[in-house]
Design a protein around this motif. Structure first.
Motif, mmCIF file in Angstrom:
data_model
loop_
_atom_site.group_PDB
_atom_site.id
_atom_site.type_symbol
_atom_site.label_atom_id
_atom_site.label_comp_id
_atom_site.label_asym_id
_atom_site.label_seq_id
_atom_site.Cartn_x
_atom_site.Cartn_y
_atom_site.Cartn_z
ATOM 1 N N ARG A 162 31.954 76.469 36.741
ATOM 2 C CA ARG A 162 30.690 76.970 36.204
ATOM 3 C C ARG A 162 29.582 75.935 36.332
ATOM 4 N NH1 ARG A 162 32.134 77.717 30.889
ATOM 5 N NH2 ARG A 162 34.287 78.217 31.226
ATOM 6 N N LEU A 163 29.925 74.666 36.123
ATOM 7 C CA LEU A 163 28.908 73.614 36.175
ATOM 8 C C LEU A 163 28.487 73.261 37.598
ATOM 9 C CD1 LEU A 163 30.217 71.194 33.381
ATOM 10 C CD2 LEU A 163 28.307 72.804 33.250
ATOM 11 N N TRP A 164 29.462 73.222 38.501
ATOM 12 C CA TRP A 164 29.191 72.833 39.884
ATOM 13 C C TRP A 164 29.851 73.809 40.846
ATOM 14 C CZ3 TRP A 164 31.210 68.835 36.603
ATOM 15 C CH2 TRP A 164 30.237 67.953 36.138
ATOM 16 N N PRO A 165 29.271 74.995 41.027
ATOM 17 C CA PRO A 165 29.876 75.960 41.955
ATOM 18 C C PRO A 165 29.754 75.465 43.400
ATOM 19 C CG PRO A 165 27.820 76.823 41.032
ATOM 20 C CD PRO A 165 28.068 75.492 40.391
ATOM 21 N N MET A 166 30.871 75.322 44.054
ATOM 22 C CA MET A 166 30.903 74.871 45.453
ATOM 23 C C MET A 166 32.247 75.248 46.053
ATOM 24 S SD MET A 166 31.488 70.736 44.986
ATOM 25 C CE MET A 166 30.129 70.459 43.894
ATOM 26 N N SER A 167 32.331 75.201 47.373
ATOM 27 C CA SER A 167 33.592 75.548 48.033
ATOM 28 C C SER A 167 34.592 74.388 48.020
ATOM 29 C CB SER A 167 33.328 76.008 49.469
ATOM 30 O OG SER A 167 32.715 74.955 50.201
ATOM 31 N N PHE A 168 34.123 73.166 47.811
ATOM 32 C CA PHE A 168 35.004 71.996 47.736
ATOM 33 C C PHE A 168 35.832 72.073 46.453
ATOM 34 C CE2 PHE A 168 35.941 67.579 46.621
ATOM 35 C CZ PHE A 168 36.478 67.125 47.815
ATOM 36 N N PRO A 169 37.136 71.798 46.514
ATOM 37 C CA PRO A 169 37.998 71.897 45.313
ATOM 38 C C PRO A 169 37.803 70.725 44.350
ATOM 39 C CG PRO A 169 39.298 71.209 47.197
ATOM 40 C CD PRO A 169 37.905 71.485 47.712
ATOM 41 N N LEU A 170 36.589 70.596 43.821
ATOM 42 C CA LEU A 170 36.247 69.492 42.920
ATOM 43 C C LEU A 170 37.092 69.506 41.653
ATOM 44 C CD1 LEU A 170 34.423 67.080 42.223
ATOM 45 C CD2 LEU A 170 32.796 68.723 41.248
ATOM 46 N N ALA A 171 37.328 70.688 41.093
ATOM 47 C CA ALA A 171 38.104 70.773 39.846
ATOM 48 C C ALA A 171 39.508 70.212 40.043
ATOM 49 C CB ALA A 171 38.167 72.220 39.366
ATOM 50 N N THR A 172 40.160 70.573 41.133
ATOM 51 C CA THR A 172 41.508 70.064 41.405
ATOM 52 C C THR A 172 41.489 68.555 41.584
ATOM 53 O OG1 THR A 172 42.101 72.147 42.446
ATOM 54 C CG2 THR A 172 43.490 70.249 42.954
ATOM 55 N N LEU A 173 40.503 68.051 42.306
ATOM 56 C CA LEU A 173 40.381 66.616 42.501
ATOM 57 C C LEU A 173 40.197 65.899 41.164
ATOM 58 C CD1 LEU A 173 40.128 64.168 44.403
ATOM 59 C CD2 LEU A 173 37.672 64.668 44.536
ATOM 60 N N LEU A 174 39.302 66.416 40.325
ATOM 61 C CA LEU A 174 39.075 65.793 39.017
ATOM 62 C C LEU A 174 40.311 65.850 38.133
ATOM 63 C CD1 LEU A 174 35.449 67.025 38.201
ATOM 64 C CD2 LEU A 174 36.170 64.725 38.899
ATOM 65 N N VAL A 175 41.004 66.973 38.135
ATOM 66 C CA VAL A 175 42.236 67.097 37.353
ATOM 67 C C VAL A 175 43.262 66.076 37.826
ATOM 68 C CG1 VAL A 175 44.250 68.595 37.000
ATOM 69 C CG2 VAL A 175 41.950 69.473 36.579
ATOM 70 N N ASN A 176 43.408 65.912 39.134
ATOM 71 C CA ASN A 176 44.368 64.949 39.672
ATOM 72 C C ASN A 176 44.000 63.517 39.295
ATOM 73 O OD1 ASN A 176 45.983 66.913 40.828
ATOM 74 N ND2 ASN A 176 44.961 66.801 42.799
ATOM 75 N N ILE A 177 42.729 63.192 39.371
ATOM 76 C CA ILE A 177 42.286 61.834 39.012
ATOM 77 C C ILE A 177 42.478 61.585 37.525
ATOM 78 C CG2 ILE A 177 40.268 60.315 38.849
ATOM 79 C CD1 ILE A 177 39.240 61.746 41.439
ATOM 80 N N ILE A 178 42.012 62.509 36.702
ATOM 81 C CA ILE A 178 42.119 62.347 35.241
ATOM 82 C C ILE A 178 43.585 62.313 34.810
ATOM 83 C CG2 ILE A 178 41.676 63.490 33.028
ATOM 84 C CD1 ILE A 178 39.010 64.492 34.357
ATOM 85 N N GLY A 179 44.392 63.224 35.350
ATOM 86 C CA GLY A 179 45.813 63.252 35.004
ATOM 87 C C GLY A 179 46.521 61.967 35.389
ATOM 88 N N SER A 180 46.192 61.436 36.563
ATOM 89 C CA SER A 180 46.809 60.183 37.005
ATOM 90 C C SER A 180 46.393 59.023 36.115
ATOM 91 C CB SER A 180 46.441 59.906 38.463
ATOM 92 O OG SER A 180 46.996 60.900 39.298
ATOM 93 N N MET A 181 45.119 58.984 35.744
ATOM 94 C CA MET A 181 44.652 57.926 34.860
ATOM 95 C C MET A 181 45.340 58.023 33.495
ATOM 96 S SD MET A 181 40.846 57.087 33.425
ATOM 97 C CE MET A 181 40.923 58.463 32.301
ATOM 98 N N LEU A 182 45.427 59.235 32.957
ATOM 99 C CA LEU A 182 46.090 59.416 31.664
ATOM 100 C C LEU A 182 47.575 59.048 31.733
ATOM 101 C CD1 LEU A 182 44.424 62.721 30.440
ATOM 102 C CD2 LEU A 182 44.008 60.387 29.606
ATOM 103 N N MET A 183 48.225 59.340 32.859
ATOM 104 C CA MET A 183 49.625 58.948 33.027
ATOM 105 C C MET A 183 49.745 57.431 33.001
ATOM 106 S SD MET A 183 52.795 59.989 33.441
ATOM 107 C CE MET A 183 52.979 61.553 34.286
ATOM 108 N N GLY A 184 48.824 56.746 33.658
ATOM 109 C CA GLY A 184 48.836 55.283 33.645
ATOM 110 C C GLY A 184 48.655 54.723 32.248
ATOM 111 N N VAL A 185 47.721 55.301 31.491
ATOM 112 C CA VAL A 185 47.488 54.863 30.116
ATOM 113 C C VAL A 185 48.738 55.092 29.275
ATOM 114 C CG1 VAL A 185 46.189 55.369 28.006
ATOM 115 C CG2 VAL A 185 44.982 55.151 30.191
ATOM 116 N N LEU A 186 49.323 56.285 29.376
ATOM 117 C CA LEU A 186 50.510 56.604 28.581
ATOM 118 C C LEU A 186 51.668 55.673 28.901
ATOM 119 C CD1 LEU A 186 52.109 58.498 26.659
ATOM 120 C CD2 LEU A 186 52.763 59.764 28.710
#
Length: 126
Positions: free
Chosen positions: A27-51
């Motif tokens: 909704r915030l950034w409509p585009m054909s690039f899979p930005l949401a998946t990229l952000l989820v992967n980055i955030i999830g990986s960072m959170l895994m590192g923290v945990l």
């Protein structure tokens, strides 16, 4: 049975979080690039590192339950890329650079091939 419930409950939270993040980013950034998946992967990986870093540093008595609920469940439901990232870094830190490189290469290439083969198997099926 208890470990399965921890993973299942965490996985539900992670999957709903992934869906929510995807909807919000779309909704915030409509585009054909899979930005949401990229952000989820980055955030999830960072959170895994923290945990994992916190668990290794403080070693709470309920570490096994926390790992199952948060790492396998919540973060696994949010993105399995965080598990992939953790496995890769563990191999690198153990000095198994060739194995880490092969793991990354095989994961990306074979998963893309697997998805493509799955698509081919269903094409033309009514």
């Amino acid at each position: 049975m208890y470990p399965f419930l921890l993973v299942g409950a965490g996985g539900a939270i992670g999957a709903m979080s992934r869906y929510g993040m995807g909807s919000l980013v779309g909704r915030l950034w409509p585009m054909s690039f899979p930005l949401a998946t990229l952000l989820v992967n980055i955030i999830g990986s960072m959170l895994m590192g923290v945990l994992i870093g916190l668990l290794a540093r403080f070693m709470p008595p309920q570490q096994a339950e926390l790992r199952l609920f948060v790492a396998v469940g919540v973060l696994g439901g949010f993105t399995t890329f965080s598990s992939f990232s953790l496995d890769t870094i563990v191999l690198i830190e153990r000095g198994a650079l060739l194995q880490a490189g092969l793991y990354v290469l095989m994961s990306v290439v074979l998963c893309l091939i697997g998805l493509y083969l799955g698509l081919l198997m269903t094409r033309g099926v009514a």
